[in-house]
Design an enzyme around this catalytic site. Structure first.
Site, PDB file in Angstrom:
ATOM      1  N   LEU A   1     -90.733  19.304   0.288  1.00 27.98           N
ATOM      2  CA  LEU A   1     -91.656  20.324  -0.218  1.00 27.98           C
ATOM      3  C   LEU A   1     -92.209  19.905  -1.580  1.00 27.98           C
ATOM      4  O   LEU A   1     -91.455  19.779  -2.540  1.00 27.98           O
ATOM      5  CB  LEU A   1     -90.940  21.671  -0.334  1.00 27.98           C
ATOM      6  CG  LEU A   1     -90.303  22.168   0.968  1.00 27.98           C
ATOM      7  CD1 LEU A   1     -89.710  23.555   0.757  1.00 27.98           C
ATOM      8  CD2 LEU A   1     -91.320  22.195   2.100  1.00 27.98           C
TER       9      LEU A   1
ATOM     10  N   ARG B   1     -94.242  26.925 -14.305  1.00 29.38           N
ATOM     11  CA  ARG B   1     -93.294  27.013 -15.420  1.00 29.38           C
ATOM     12  C   ARG B   1     -93.201  25.723 -16.246  1.00 29.38           C
ATOM     13  O   ARG B   1     -92.640  25.710 -17.321  1.00 29.38           O
ATOM     14  CB  ARG B   1     -91.901  27.413 -14.876  1.00 29.38           C
ATOM     15  CG  ARG B   1     -91.837  28.836 -14.365  1.00 29.38           C
ATOM     16  CD  ARG B   1     -90.612  29.109 -13.509  1.00 29.38           C
ATOM     17  NE  ARG B   1     -90.763  28.611 -12.140  1.00 29.38           N
ATOM     18  CZ  ARG B   1     -89.864  28.762 -11.182  1.00 29.38           C
ATOM     19  NH1 ARG B   1     -88.726  29.389 -11.428  1.00 29.38           N
ATOM     20  NH2 ARG B   1     -90.077  28.278  -9.972  1.00 29.38           N
TER      21      ARG B   1
ATOM     22  N   GLY C   1     -95.394  30.167  -0.277  1.00 31.83           N
ATOM     23  CA  GLY C   1     -93.937  30.185  -0.267  1.00 31.83           C
ATOM     24  C   GLY C   1     -93.345  29.001   0.484  1.00 31.83           C
ATOM     25  O   GLY C   1     -94.032  28.314   1.228  1.00 31.83           O
TER      26      GLY C   1
ATOM     27  N   TYR D   1    -111.993 -14.527 -28.514  1.00 34.49           N
ATOM     28  CA  TYR D   1    -112.975 -13.494 -28.171  1.00 34.49           C
ATOM     29  C   TYR D   1    -114.194 -13.627 -29.068  1.00 34.49           C
ATOM     30  O   TYR D   1    -114.075 -13.683 -30.295  1.00 34.49           O
ATOM     31  CB  TYR D   1    -112.292 -12.139 -28.381  1.00 34.49           C
ATOM     32  CG  TYR D   1    -113.090 -10.920 -27.980  1.00 34.49           C
ATOM     33  CD1 TYR D   1    -113.721 -10.862 -26.746  1.00 34.49           C
ATOM     34  CD2 TYR D   1    -113.167  -9.820 -28.817  1.00 34.49           C
ATOM     35  CE1 TYR D   1    -114.428  -9.726 -26.371  1.00 34.49           C
ATOM     36  CE2 TYR D   1    -113.867  -8.685 -28.446  1.00 34.49           C
ATOM     37  CZ  TYR D   1    -114.502  -8.644 -27.223  1.00 34.49           C
ATOM     38  OH  TYR D   1    -115.194  -7.521 -26.851  1.00 34.49           O
TER      39      TYR D   1
HETATM   40  C1  UD1 Z   1     -86.047  27.655  -4.363  1.00 35.81           C
HETATM   41  C2  UD1 Z   1     -85.302  28.567  -3.390  1.00 35.81           C
HETATM   42  C3  UD1 Z   1     -84.007  29.047  -4.040  1.00 35.81           C
HETATM   43  C4  UD1 Z   1     -83.184  27.873  -4.486  1.00 35.81           C
HETATM   44  C5  UD1 Z   1     -83.988  26.903  -5.366  1.00 35.81           C
HETATM   45  C6  UD1 Z   1     -83.216  25.622  -5.608  1.00 35.81           C
HETATM   46  C7  UD1 Z   1     -87.006  29.686  -2.057  1.00 35.81           C
HETATM   47  C8  UD1 Z   1     -87.756  30.947  -1.829  1.00 35.81           C
HETATM   48  N1  UD1 Z   1     -86.125  29.698  -3.039  1.00 35.81           N
HETATM   49  O1  UD1 Z   1     -86.426  28.484  -5.474  1.00 35.81           O
HETATM   50  O2  UD1 Z   1     -83.259  29.843  -3.130  1.00 35.81           O
HETATM   51  O3  UD1 Z   1     -82.031  28.321  -5.181  1.00 35.81           O
HETATM   52  O4  UD1 Z   1     -85.234  26.557  -4.747  1.00 35.81           O
HETATM   53  O5  UD1 Z   1     -83.839  24.781  -6.526  1.00 35.81           O
HETATM   54  O6  UD1 Z   1     -87.170  28.735  -1.318  1.00 35.81           O
HETATM   55  N2  UD1 Z   1     -93.257  24.688  -2.654  1.00 35.81           N
HETATM   56  C9  UD1 Z   1     -94.256  24.390  -1.776  1.00 35.81           C
HETATM   57  N3  UD1 Z   1     -95.095  25.389  -1.347  1.00 35.81           N
HETATM   58  C10 UD1 Z   1     -94.948  26.667  -1.745  1.00 35.81           C
HETATM   59  C11 UD1 Z   1     -93.910  26.975  -2.664  1.00 35.81           C
HETATM   60  C12 UD1 Z   1     -93.074  25.969  -3.094  1.00 35.81           C
HETATM   61  O7  UD1 Z   1     -94.418  23.241  -1.360  1.00 35.81           O
HETATM   62  O8  UD1 Z   1     -95.736  27.511  -1.300  1.00 35.81           O
HETATM   63  C13 UD1 Z   1     -92.356  23.594  -3.109  1.00 35.81           C
HETATM   64  C14 UD1 Z   1     -92.407  23.370  -4.611  1.00 35.81           C
HETATM   65  O9  UD1 Z   1     -93.361  22.347  -4.925  1.00 35.81           O
HETATM   66  C15 UD1 Z   1     -90.991  22.912  -4.917  1.00 35.81           C
HETATM   67  C16 UD1 Z   1     -90.159  23.548  -3.836  1.00 35.81           C
HETATM   68  O10 UD1 Z   1     -91.034  23.950  -2.817  1.00 35.81           O
HETATM   69  O11 UD1 Z   1     -90.853  21.511  -4.855  1.00 35.81           O
HETATM   70  C17 UD1 Z   1     -89.343  24.741  -4.328  1.00 35.81           C
HETATM   71  O12 UD1 Z   1     -90.225  25.725  -4.834  1.00 35.81           O
HETATM   72  P1  UD1 Z   1     -89.911  26.524  -6.175  1.00 35.81           P
HETATM   73  O13 UD1 Z   1     -91.024  27.442  -6.443  1.00 35.81           O
HETATM   74  O14 UD1 Z   1     -89.504  25.588  -7.233  1.00 35.81           O
HETATM   75  O15 UD1 Z   1     -88.648  27.386  -5.681  1.00 35.81           O
HETATM   76  P2  UD1 Z   1     -87.502  28.036  -6.591  1.00 35.81           P
HETATM   77  O16 UD1 Z   1     -88.025  29.266  -7.209  1.00 35.81           O
HETATM   78  O17 UD1 Z   1     -86.921  27.026  -7.471  1.00 35.81           O
HETATM   79 CA    CA Z   2     -87.422  24.930  -7.927  1.00 36.56          CA
END
Ligand code: UD1
Ligand code: CA
Length: 458
Positions: free
Chosen positions: A9, A16, A78, A388
């Site tokens: 992902l 942030r 998400g 140069y």
């Molecule tokens: C996520 C988990 C959480 C876990 C944590 C661990 C979810 C809802 N929550 O939270 O339970 O404890 O990781 O680090 O999954 N991303 C996408 N598309 C999206 C949203 C996110 O590709 O629409 C990718 C982001 O680029 C990232 C990863 O998914 O690499 C995680 O997303 P992030 O928003 O960081 O999730 P957390 O809030 O950290």
């Molecule tokens: Ca994360």
């Protein structure tokens, strides 16, 4: 063996981070976070790896290249929605799918393999990689049954009750799924939560309610599962990774005088009995041989250094250095410099796109650019190549055994023949044949009694 797939992902923006750079491209020990994940996955015998890209898709693709396939998540709705984008590519497959976040750069292939083994041996439909965090703030919490300890669901920090927030077991964001079960369950994930997002972790509750086997593999190494959401976590990840790299180097026979102040990229290689002094930064795919001394306060990037070579207080970029070479203090090797064995480059010497043959020396205060220097050449203090003319760069050739007197200007294009001598202070514009002496400066005029005459009338 089961077919194995991976979904990475990497579509999030990383709000942030407060950055113009997409989150998963932020570097840890000189390598983008998502590249760390892809490199570790190489140790997991995955048949197909798919990266979900969105924000900065082109940049992420440019970074990862052909190592993985890509699907685009146009809107970031998400993590569950992100995985669903891989359905056209994976949905019909039988096998195990590991899902990893692009922002957990410290995860190792060993841990991923343990997770996959646990998943396959338990015959589970889903297995979560969990860890115990002393401060679980921000992570999803693992909620287990009070009766038998099995996992019921994952609740996000923002959605959790006061009581649920007391749980220290966190979701690391890495999971294994039965591929078909994953995509079927994903279709039932809704977005009725605090963030209005489709959460991947909701798949767990869905499968659990269907009576499917849910397993959890708890790693004792919380530090390996840090999710980097902001710069504070980025610096923590950097520290953990740095310690890991430095410890590996030391166990392999490299002396680090002060590991806290030594920065070596994860792709660099350093040979046995090399000593690295404090303040040294070794970047990129640098290879350093055995019995070298590097530092203090040196930076070496994408370069190859032989054995028994010394580099003190110097900068070396994209260069190739032989054995028994001495560099510095205060030398600067710019790209495409090539130093053969036993070369010496000393105080305040800058080289660019220059080769020096065996045993040649430029010990003090020189600029040597676009030059081919043979063996056993001595470049005197302050001598430079004038490469140069304001528009183009030209080549200077100095053949074996030539002696360039101090403070000479060699105006390129020009060739200094074998064993030729250049008198100190010369500005050389024409080729100098082998074994000859070139003097290109005004003869000295001396006016005797000058001081007295100057004072006449006082
Ligand atoms: C996520 C988990 C959480 C876990 C944590 C661990 C979810 C809802 N929550 O939270 O339970 O404890 O990781 O680090 O999954 N991303 C996408 N598309 C999206 C949203 C996110 O590709 O629409 C990718 C982001 O680029 C990232 C990863 O998914 O690499 C995680 O997303 P992030 O928003 O960081 O999730 P957390 O809030 O950290
Ligand atoms: Ca994360």
């Amino acid at each position: 063996m089961n077919n194995r797939y991976a979904v990475i992902l990497a579509a999030g923006k990383g709000t942030r981070m407060k950055s113009d750079l997409y989150k998963v491209l932020h570097q840890v020990c000189g390598k983008p976070m998502v590249q760390h994940i892809v490199d570790q996955l190489k140790g997991c015998q995955v048949d197909k790896a798919i990266t979900v890209v969105g924000h900065g898709a082109e940049k992420v693709k440019e970074q990862l290249g052909a190592d993985v396939s890509y699907v685009l998540q146009e809107e970031q709705l998400g993590t569950g929605h992100a995985v669903l984008q891989a359905e056209p590519m994976l949905g019909n497959q039988n096998g195990t799918t590991i899902v990893v976040c692009g922002d957990t750069p410290l995860l190792t292939s060993e841990t991923m393999n343990s997770l996959i083994e646990e998943h396959e041996s338990k015959n589970a439909k889903a297995t979560i990689l969990t860890a115990l965090a002393s401060d679980p703030t921000g992570y999803g919490r693992i909620l287990r049954s009070h009766e038998d300890g099995t996992v019921k669901k994952i609740v996000e920090h923002k959605d959790a009750s006061e009581e649920e927030r007391l749980v220290k077991e966190i979701n690391t964001g890495t999971y294994c799924f039965d591929n078909q079960a994953l995509f079927q369950a994903l279709k039932n994930v809704g977005n009725d939560n605090v963030q209005g997002e489709y959460y991947l972790p909701d798949v767990i509750e869905i499968l659990q309610e269907q009576g499917k086997i849910i397993a959890a593999f708890q790693t004792p190494l919380f530090s390996e599962t840090i999710g980097v959401n902001d710069r504070v976590a980025l610096s923590q990840a950097e520290k953990v990774m740095k310690n890991r790299i430095n410890e590996r180097l030391m166990r392999d026979g490299v002396t680090l005088i002060d590991p806290d102040n030594t920065y070596v990229s994860s792709d660099a290689k350093v040979g046995r009995d090399t000593i690295i002094y404090p303040g040294t930064i070794i970047k990129g795919e640098t290879i350093i041989g055995e019995l070298c001394e590097v530092g203090p306060h040196s930076e070496i990037e994408n370069s190859k250094i032989g054995n028994n070579t010394l580099i003190k207080q110097s900068v070396v970029h994209d260069s190739d250095v032989g054995d028994f070479v001495s560099i510095g203090p205060f030398s600067h090797l710019r790209p495409k410099t090539q130093l053969n064995d036993h070369v010496r480059v000393g105080n305040f010497v800058e080289l660019k796109k220059t080769s020096m043959g065996e045993g040649s020396k430029a010990s003090h205060l020189s600029y040597l650019g676009d030059a081919e220097i043979g063996n056993g050449v001595n470049v005197g203090c302050g001598s430079i190549t004038v490469n140069y003319d304001g528009k183009n760069k030209y080549l200077t050739k100095i053949e074996d055994g030539a002696f360039i007197g101090c403070n000479s200007n060699l105006i390129a294009p020009v060739t200094i023949g074998k064993e030729a001598f250049i008198a100190a202070g010369s500005t050389i514009t024409d080729d100098v044949p082998s074994e000859s002496l070139a003097i290109a400066r005004q003869r000295q005029t001396t006016k005797e009694g000058y001081t007295k005459k100057k004072n006449i009338g006082k």
